[in-house]
Design an enzyme around this catalytic site. Structure first.
Site, PDB file in Angstrom:
ATOM      1  N   ASN B  82     -27.783  12.726 -75.087  1.00 49.76           N
ATOM      2  CA  ASN B  82     -28.236  13.302 -73.694  1.00 49.76           C
ATOM      3  C   ASN B  82     -29.836  13.869 -74.164  1.00 49.76           C
ATOM      4  O   ASN B  82     -30.235  14.314 -73.171  1.00 49.76           O
ATOM      5  CB  ASN B  82     -27.239  14.577 -73.448  1.00 49.76           C
ATOM      6  CG  ASN B  82     -26.017  14.315 -73.245  1.00 49.76           C
ATOM      7  OD1 ASN B  82     -25.056  14.571 -74.219  1.00 49.76           O
ATOM      8  ND2 ASN B  82     -25.597  13.352 -72.190  1.00 49.76           N
ATOM      9  N   ILE B  89     -34.508  16.106 -71.745  1.00 49.70           N
ATOM     10  CA  ILE B  89     -32.995  16.238 -71.570  1.00 49.70           C
ATOM     11  C   ILE B  89     -32.343  15.774 -70.178  1.00 49.70           C
ATOM     12  O   ILE B  89     -33.113  15.894 -69.252  1.00 49.70           O
ATOM     13  CB  ILE B  89     -32.827  17.736 -71.516  1.00 49.70           C
ATOM     14  CG1 ILE B  89     -33.049  18.330 -72.918  1.00 49.70           C
ATOM     15  CG2 ILE B  89     -31.242  17.956 -71.268  1.00 49.70           C
ATOM     16  CD1 ILE B  89     -32.639  19.599 -73.205  1.00 49.70           C
ATOM     17  N   CYS B  90     -31.298  15.253 -70.338  1.00 58.12           N
ATOM     18  CA  CYS B  90     -30.582  14.887 -69.189  1.00 58.12           C
ATOM     19  C   CYS B  90     -30.678  15.939 -67.972  1.00 58.12           C
ATOM     20  O   CYS B  90     -30.172  17.123 -68.319  1.00 58.12           O
ATOM     21  CB  CYS B  90     -29.028  14.595 -69.559  1.00 58.12           C
ATOM     22  SG  CYS B  90     -27.867  14.307 -68.090  1.00 58.12           S
ATOM     23  N   ALA B  91     -30.924  15.502 -66.765  1.00 53.25           N
ATOM     24  CA  ALA B  91     -31.044  16.619 -65.683  1.00 53.25           C
ATOM     25  C   ALA B  91     -29.805  17.258 -65.411  1.00 53.25           C
ATOM     26  O   ALA B  91     -29.759  18.309 -64.787  1.00 53.25           O
ATOM     27  CB  ALA B  91     -32.078  15.724 -64.451  1.00 53.25           C
ATOM     28  N   GLN B  92     -28.680  16.603 -65.728  1.00 54.66           N
ATOM     29  CA  GLN B  92     -27.450  17.301 -64.933  1.00 54.66           C
ATOM     30  C   GLN B  92     -27.398  18.528 -66.012  1.00 54.66           C
ATOM     31  O   GLN B  92     -26.624  19.405 -64.937  1.00 54.66           O
ATOM     32  CB  GLN B  92     -26.618  16.227 -65.798  1.00 54.66           C
ATOM     33  CG  GLN B  92     -25.043  16.455 -65.177  1.00 54.66           C
ATOM     34  CD  GLN B  92     -25.006  15.711 -63.675  1.00 54.66           C
ATOM     35  OE1 GLN B  92     -25.634  14.900 -63.793  1.00 54.66           O
ATOM     36  NE2 GLN B  92     -24.460  16.621 -62.947  1.00 54.66           N
TER      37      GLN B  92
END
Lengths: 518, 151
Positions: B82, B89-92
């Site tokens: 991720n 970093i993954c926005a999730q």
């Protein structure tokens, strides 16, 4: 190609549904005054078509207040059916269900607790009053202390100070249409911030914006209502028919295909939507450029740079200043120019060509060129009418200036100038149809019998439209007296009528499948 | 719009709290004079392949903080499905942002992502694939990278 069937699909009129919808609003009637008409086809055959070339009140132009009352009518209906007293709750439920009343009622009947929890109004409670025992409260966002009266919590009891609530909600609204789905600020809390909370907390301007996003969702979630695609237009249009992708007239004056809903496309009669898509795709397709390159350029035999020959003899030089290599060659056989001269046929011929591979390549290019030329022919005319239509649109907007000039010069009644507006409206309609007739023509089978009739009708329409256009544009200075004005007026009026007839013939012919002369 | 003093006051408080009770996972402080740019040194979580490594994380804080989330970037190279090779970093991770969360909460979220990668929402598809199909090889490379880059 199954053009005829497609035509019918896209332009069929279902008379019953037209009557059922019954949207005879005052707004629609205004258009009759300006002479705007819709052309409708009738699936009972072309014989009846002519009499059906009158307006169908099958759509309705809606302004902001119409949308407001429509959406609130829906909310009230749900409140009555489900006996929910809170408007804010029902509004939130409806937005959650994409404004689908039937589905909402169904789901509510199935499991009201689950639906309310999913929609973010658990147990239909809007907010949680502060506990009387609490004297002071620390806000978990700004970490400052407040008196309980300066705080607010939704039904989930996640309490924050009012300044933090205000910042939170106003930032959400500033981020756009999604703000209508704002949840409580607590981590992972799924309780939705309802309209009443927004209204009580944010500034009136921000609430106004929030409300307009609610109306936006009402339109966006509703397949029967779409925003008018004209730039800056504030209206939306309701069109209840499912089958026909008809042209509609917005209050802003824009006439367009409700199905395509595109400002650039507008009303594309007599071409079906699917063909418009195909045409536009073709026009924007990169491959068209490749075809052009194929037909018009050759690659330098040395460095492979593309070279366009725009005239002159066969002696080519790959120009260094254009990024080439300086190689000199023969355009026909692509051999080095040093081998050429009077013995090979001189500057305008090359006897090496017939035996060269270059000939094969050229034959391929010729095919591409023929197809390209055909396309260019239709595209050029399509564009010309498109531009002429823009001019006609300007003329329509400026018709009242011409009217004023006439009124002051010839001392006539204003009723005597009505023909001007009628002429510009007619021109506009003709140009629009002519523009798309070239799309239709491009896709019409090149060798078919229908083509003869089509081109015959198209030519007639084009000729008379151009004549009317010239007549209309005639300078008022040339009209010396009242008599000459009346003569001109009669000419314009007559030609407006004549081109209308040619337009009707054309539209009728195309919709009738181009099988017989009417 | 948000009152600019909200973010200022809150960041001040967060810093004071951090000084009062230093976190177990490392340290976090502002970079230079700006309250809106932080740097954190984070210990790799125990039991993860990042154990015994120290990872530098850059934190950019928007003016509308805490109503809008900070942006996070790994300054130390890390092998993780991720986290992209450039450190983003993954926005999730921050899409579930709540203004109630603090910078320390963000770091805790990142540490739990280090312990439990989410291969279904990857930024590095190949690493995610390896994580799913060959956990030993993944752990091996992640450990090697930790040893090499996260001292």
């Amino acid at each position: 190609m199954n053009t005829d069937d497609e035509m019918y699909e896209d332009y069929d009129v279902d008379d019953d549904s037209a009557e059922e919808s019954g949207n005879e609003s005052i707004d629609d009637m205004e258009y009759d005054e300006t002479g705007t008409q819709e052309f409708d086809f009738d699936d009972n055959g072309p014989s009846r078509t002519h009499s059906k070339l009158t307006r169908q009140k099958s759509f309705e132009v809606l302004d902001k207040s119409d949308l407001y009352s429509e959406s609130h009518k829906l909310i009230k209906e749900v409140m009555d059916v489900l006996s929910i007293p809170s408007e804010a709750c029902v509004s939130t439920l409806l937005r959650h269900m994409k404004w689908n009343k039937e589905k909402l009622i169904e789901r509510y009947m199935e499991n009201s607790d689950k639906l309310c929890a999913d929609a973010g109004v658990p147990n239909l409670k809007l907010d949680k009053p502060v506990d009387k025992g609490i004297k002071q409260f620390s806000c978990l966002i700004c970490l400052e202390d407040f008196s309980p009266s300066q705080t607010y919590a939704l039904s989930c009891d996640h309490r924050y100070c009012l300044p933090c609530w205000k910042s939170y909600l106003e930032i959400k609204v500033s981020e756009g249409p999604e703000c209508i789905y704002t949840n409580c600020p607590a981590p992972k809390c799924k309780v939705r911030v309802h309209e009443d909370a927004f209204k009580a907390i944010v500034s009136p301007e921000v609430f106004e914006r929030f409300s307009s996003f609610i109306l936006k969702s009402y339109v966006d979630d509703n397949p029967q209502v779409k925003w008018c695609p004209a730039p800056g237009c504030i209206y939306s249009i309701r069109c209840d028919r499912k089958e026909r992708k008809e042209a509609v007239n917005c209050k802003c004056g824009f006439q367009y295909c409700f199905n395509c809903n595109d400002y650039d496309i507008g009303d594309h009669m007599p071409v079906p939507c699917s063909q418009v898509d195909k045409w536009l795709q073709k026009a924007s397709d990169e491959s068209e450029n490749v075809t052009w390159m194929l037909a018009n350029t050759k690659k330098c035999p040395e460095c492979r740079s593309p070279i366009e020959k725009n005239g002159g003899c066969m002696h080519m030089t790959c120009k260094k200043n254009a990024g080439g290599c300086g190689f000199e060659f023969c355009w026909l056989c692509r051999g080095p120019w040093s081998e050429h001269g009077s013995t090979t046929g001189g500057y305008y011929n090359c006897n090496k060509y017939d035996k060269s591979k270059a000939k094969e390549e050229d034959e391929k290019a010729t095919d591409a060129k023929t197809e390209l030329e055909a396309y260019m022919f239709y595209y050029h005319r399509y564009e010309s009418h498109r531009n002429a239509m823009k001019i006609a649109d300007e003329q329509r907007k400026n018709a009242h200036l011409k009217e004023q000039q006439i009124l002051s010069k010839f001392e006539v009644r204003s009723a005597d100038t009505k023909f001007l507006m009628e002429a510009t409206e007619q021109l506009l309609r003709n140009r629009r149809v002519l523009q798309y007739s070239y799309v239709y023509g491009y896709y019409l089978d090149k060798k078919s019998q229908e083509r003869n009739l089509f081109e015959y009708l198209q030519e007639d329409l084009e000729k008379h439209t151009n004549f009317l256009s010239t007549l209309y544009e005639q300078s008022l200075d040339k009209l010396e007296d009242y008599q000459s004005f009346i003569k001109w007026k009669e000419q314009v009026t007559n030609y407006t009528r004549i081109t209308k007839k040619f337009l009707d013939n054309f539209v009728e012919g195309v919709s009738g499948g181009l099988t017989a002369v009417h | 719009m948000a009152n600019p003093s909200t973010s200022n006051k809150r960041l001040q408080k967060e810093i004071t709290d951090l000084q009062k009770t230093p976190p177990g996972w490392g340290s976090a402080s502002i970079v230079g004079d700006s309250l809106y740019k932080w740097k954190a040194s984070v210990a790799g979580p125990e039991g993860s392949p990042y154990e015994k490594g120290t990872f530098d994380i850059e934190i950019d804080i928007p003016a509308d903080y805490p109503f809008k989330p900070p942006t996070i970037k790994f300054a130390t190279k890390i092998y993780h499905p991720n986290i992209k090779s450039d450190g983003t970093i993954c926005a999730q991770v921050l899409s579930q942002w709540s203004p109630q969360l603090k910078i320390v909460d963000v770091i805790i979220m990142i540490r739990s992502l280090m312990t439990e990668p989410n291969p279904d929402d990857p930024l590095e598809a190949e690493i995610a694939q390896q994580f799913r199909t060959d956990r030993n090889a993944f752990n091996k490379t992640a450990k090697e990278w930790t040893k090499k880059h996260a001292k």
